[in-house]
Design an enzyme around this catalytic site. Structure first.
Site, PDB file in Angstrom:
ATOM      1  N   GLU A  29      -0.397  -8.678   5.220  1.00  0.00           N
ATOM      2  CA  GLU A  29      -0.120  -8.721   6.723  1.00  0.00           C
ATOM      3  C   GLU A  29      -1.326  -8.613   7.498  1.00  0.00           C
ATOM      4  OE1 GLU A  29       0.311  -6.159   4.704  1.00  0.00           O
ATOM      5  OE2 GLU A  29      -0.284  -4.321   5.801  1.00  0.00           O
ATOM      6  N   CYS A  45       0.860  -1.237  -0.025  1.00  0.00           N
ATOM      7  CA  CYS A  45       0.001  -0.132   0.118  1.00  0.00           C
ATOM      8  C   CYS A  45       0.717   1.433  -0.101  1.00  0.00           C
ATOM      9  CB  CYS A  45      -1.051  -0.043   1.183  1.00  0.00           C
ATOM     10  SG  CYS A  45      -2.417   0.995   0.686  1.00  0.00           S
ATOM     11  N   HIS A  65      -2.827  -5.347   1.435  1.00  0.00           N
ATOM     12  CA  HIS A  65      -2.266  -5.724   2.880  1.00  0.00           C
ATOM     13  C   HIS A  65      -2.336  -7.226   3.275  1.00  0.00           C
ATOM     14  CE1 HIS A  65      -2.251  -1.196   4.170  1.00  0.00           C
ATOM     15  NE2 HIS A  65      -3.119  -1.090   3.675  1.00  0.00           N
TER      16      HIS A  65
END
Ligand code: GLN
Length: 214
Positions: A195, A89, A193
């Site tokens: 993560e 991002c 994302h």
């Protein structure tokens, strides 16, 4: 300086730029992916790294902090020397060569990826959304979490497109077909994302694999 690869089988040391944004999530995902993850806040913490991750957050703020912490130039130099990198991002924005809507917002990109990225590209209607994506190099669909995400508008000749948003239903979908994951050599970037998707480290593993393969 020539970037060195890791010994076969050894866990690569991967730094996570820890000025702002989703630092803890990347550190955890990298640890679970077989890397030795550590935060980077100071120029000397770049030493000895085999790779670096630039998390999401706000590219304007991170850009300002990179300069304030005197990390911009040392990081730019390591990247130019071939340090493998992954940006998610805002991290994608910072790795780009050109940023649409960047200069006026005070974003100075690091230029490690030959792409043009548009910040906050998905507009108000699909400002934040989730989508399953086909991701080259990763088996099975990857769940993409997009939060005021950028997209890639131009890719240079050495850049491989790894994922695009697949059209969701009929009609005029402004997100459809947009490039949201790219790789150039050992530099990887995603608009979304991974993560934040707990228990799925496939994109981080792909990056760790890329670091190891050097
Ligand atoms: N909109 C942010 C930027 O351009 C990125 C948002 C994010 O990282 N989730 O920096």
């Amino acid at each position: 300086m020539q970037e060195r690869s890791t010994a076969p089988g050894a866990a690569p040391a991967i730094g996570v730029l820890a000025l702002q944004g989703g630092v803890a999530e990347h550190l955890a995902a990298l640890d679970r992916s077989g890397a030795l993850a550590r935060p980077v806040r100071r120029p000397e913490e770049l030493r000895g790294l085999h790779g670096v991750v630039l998390p999401g957050g706000e590219s304007t703020t991170t850009s300002r902090l990179l300069h304030a912490f005197e990390l911009f130039e040392p990081l730019r130099e390591r990247l130019a020397a071939g340090l493998p990198a992954y940006g998610s991002c805002a991290g994608m924005v910072l790795l780009a060569r050109e940023v649409v809507g960047g200069a006026e917002a005070g974003v100075t990109p690091l230029g490690a990826l030959d792409v043009t990225v548009r910040r906050n590209a998905f507009g108000r209607q699909v400002d934040s959304f989730e989508a399953d994506l086909d991701f080259t190099g990763v088996d099975g669909p990857v769940h993409g979490v997009f939060i005021r995400a950028p997209w890639v508008e131009r890719v240079g000749p050495e850049v491989e497109v790894l994922a695009e948003v697949t059209p969701r239903g009929a009609g005029d979908d402004p997100a459809a077909g947009r490039i949201v994951a790219v790789q150039q050599g050992r530099v990887l970037a995603t608009s979304f994302h991974p993560e934040l998707v707990h228990g799925d480290e496939r994109v981080h593993r792909h990056f760790v694999q890329t670091v190891r393969a050097g």
